[in-house]
Design a protein around this motif. Sequence first.
Motif, short mmCIF file in Angstrom:
data_model
loop_
_atom_site.label_atom_id
_atom_site.label_comp_id
_atom_site.label_asym_id
_atom_site.label_seq_id
_atom_site.Cartn_x
_atom_site.Cartn_y
_atom_site.Cartn_z
N SER A 224 -60.65 30.52 69.42
CA SER A 224 -59.66 29.55 68.91
C SER A 224 -58.39 30.34 68.59
N GLY A 225 -57.30 29.62 68.38
CA GLY A 225 -56.06 30.28 68.01
C GLY A 225 -55.38 30.93 69.20
N GLU A 226 -54.24 31.56 68.92
CA GLU A 226 -53.42 32.11 69.99
C GLU A 226 -53.21 33.62 69.88
N GLN A 227 -54.01 34.30 69.04
CA GLN A 227 -53.87 35.73 68.87
C GLN A 227 -54.94 36.49 69.64
N ILE A 228 -54.55 37.58 70.28
CA ILE A 228 -55.50 38.49 70.94
C ILE A 228 -55.69 39.68 70.03
N SER A 229 -56.90 39.86 69.52
CA SER A 229 -57.15 40.91 68.54
C SER A 229 -57.52 42.24 69.19
N LYS A 230 -58.56 42.26 70.02
CA LYS A 230 -59.00 43.52 70.61
C LYS A 230 -59.60 43.28 71.99
N TRP A 231 -59.12 44.02 72.96
CA TRP A 231 -59.63 43.91 74.32
C TRP A 231 -60.95 44.64 74.47
N THR A 232 -61.82 44.13 75.31
CA THR A 232 -63.05 44.83 75.70
C THR A 232 -62.82 45.42 77.09
N ASN A 233 -62.94 46.74 77.19
CA ASN A 233 -62.71 47.42 78.47
C ASN A 233 -63.89 47.22 79.40
N VAL A 234 -63.60 47.16 80.69
CA VAL A 234 -64.63 46.99 81.72
C VAL A 234 -64.58 48.19 82.66
N ASN A 235 -65.72 48.80 82.91
CA ASN A 235 -65.78 49.96 83.81
C ASN A 235 -66.39 49.54 85.14
N ILE A 236 -65.55 49.01 86.02
CA ILE A 236 -65.98 48.58 87.35
C ILE A 236 -65.09 49.25 88.38
N GLN A 237 -65.69 49.78 89.44
CA GLN A 237 -64.94 50.43 90.52
C GLN A 237 -65.46 49.94 91.87
N ASN A 238 -64.54 49.80 92.80
CA ASN A 238 -64.89 49.52 94.19
C ASN A 238 -64.38 50.68 95.04
N LEU A 239 -65.27 51.31 95.78
CA LEU A 239 -64.92 52.48 96.58
C LEU A 239 -65.16 52.20 98.05
N VAL A 240 -64.45 52.96 98.89
CA VAL A 240 -64.62 52.87 100.34
C VAL A 240 -65.25 54.17 100.83
N PHE A 241 -66.31 54.04 101.61
CA PHE A 241 -66.94 55.21 102.26
C PHE A 241 -66.70 55.14 103.77
N PRO A 242 -66.53 56.26 104.47
CA PRO A 242 -66.58 57.63 103.93
C PRO A 242 -65.30 57.98 103.17
N GLU A 243 -65.48 58.66 102.04
CA GLU A 243 -64.35 59.18 101.28
C GLU A 243 -63.89 60.49 101.90
N GLN A 244 -62.59 60.68 101.94
CA GLN A 244 -62.05 61.89 102.56
C GLN A 244 -62.00 63.06 101.59
N ASN A 245 -61.80 62.76 100.30
CA ASN A 245 -61.58 63.84 99.33
C ASN A 245 -62.48 63.71 98.12
N SER A 246 -63.73 63.32 98.32
CA SER A 246 -64.64 63.15 97.19
C SER A 246 -65.10 64.51 96.68
N SER A 247 -65.34 64.61 95.37
CA SER A 247 -65.86 65.84 94.77
C SER A 247 -67.29 65.61 94.33
N THR A 248 -67.99 66.68 94.09
CA THR A 248 -69.41 66.58 93.73
C THR A 248 -69.61 65.92 92.37
N THR A 249 -68.55 65.84 91.56
CA THR A 249 -68.68 65.26 90.22
C THR A 249 -68.12 63.84 90.15
N SER A 250 -67.49 63.36 91.22
CA SER A 250 -66.87 62.04 91.17
C SER A 250 -67.91 60.95 91.32
N VAL A 251 -67.55 59.74 90.82
CA VAL A 251 -68.42 58.58 90.98
C VAL A 251 -68.61 58.31 92.47
#
Length: 355
Positions: A224-251
């Motif tokens: 209700s109301g018109e104030q935005i108090s705190k956003w909830t962050n979303v951790n979503i990624q879309n990747l394309v394979f084959p990746e050209q520069n992927s590292s061993t630690t990357s998602v």
Amino acid sequence: MRQQTSTTSTTKNTIQVINQNNSQGEYRSVVSNGHYVTSAARGIAVTTESNFNAQSFELSLNDLSKNFFSTKKYIFQEGQYLSANTIDNWLSRYSSSNTSGLNPADNGQKNNSRNPYYIQSLEENDFMNQVNGSKLDLAGMTIGLAMNRTDSYSKVTNGPVYTQNISKAEMVTQGNAMASKVLKRLRSNKKIGNDIPILIVMYANASEDSLVGGAPYAYFLSKSGEQISKWTNVNIQNLVFPEQNSSTTSVGSQDNTSFVNFQTAIQNFFPSISSATAQAHYEDGTLSGMNITVNTSFYSVSEIKALTTYISQTAPKYFNDHVPIRISVYGSNQLLSILSSDSGSNFKTIYLYSY
């Protein structure tokens, strides 16, 4: 099997609710006077929007909405409260003749010091309650704001196209300010009111040349109301394979390696395969789905069937056995077979040859 429908009448029209048995966890939707109810504002964007971004944006809104508006309780209806003219004005630049414009006023610059278009598109989804079997009442709403990380422009009419980058921090700051304005405007609409739950979803577009769509990055549920108090962050990624520069630690690094090995296996077996790419979807860093496209230069029935059979036997060796995977096989740019699995194994196959 014919879908069950529930038909109710009012003095003005006949309302049908399709998918009444709520099959496959999807929303029931609305048919009025025999026609699916579409939004007059559907598909409005500042500039041409890539199909990947448009589809990913819509899917993101649908998926996040399910967390707040149950598919068992609510009926889905494309946005009916924001007109095409309203959304067009909101997406345009602010000016003396358009004081509702969310994008900043034109500062007259023709280079990277220009004010970019920060918001690309806006979408409304409505969630309805069926009251006494006679009418539908608004019970909830989702509003999505698709924000740009890049903005294209020309210095002269029909001239070369340049790309202006927008930092993530700048995108988030601008998006938050725009979302606050949008919420206030929605609350001032007497047809919506102050107590209708409104889910605001912030979405970051992928670049125009990307082979995958962008992703949502934050949301806020206004009860209700018109104030935005705190956003909830979303951790979503879309990747394309084959990746050209992927590292061993990357998602996705290990999944990229698995895909490259799969690609090599089918190319060794069928040398006339011209390309293979994958769209990989990640939630909180974990692979949750993959769409693979295989392109070949042949299209004969026997060759496509042999390739499809080989893929069905080979894919389970390389991919996670708990992740849904869809593989589309094209021959000479024509979709000829689809393989799908809910778990990365035991692929079901559909052939799309003409009779």
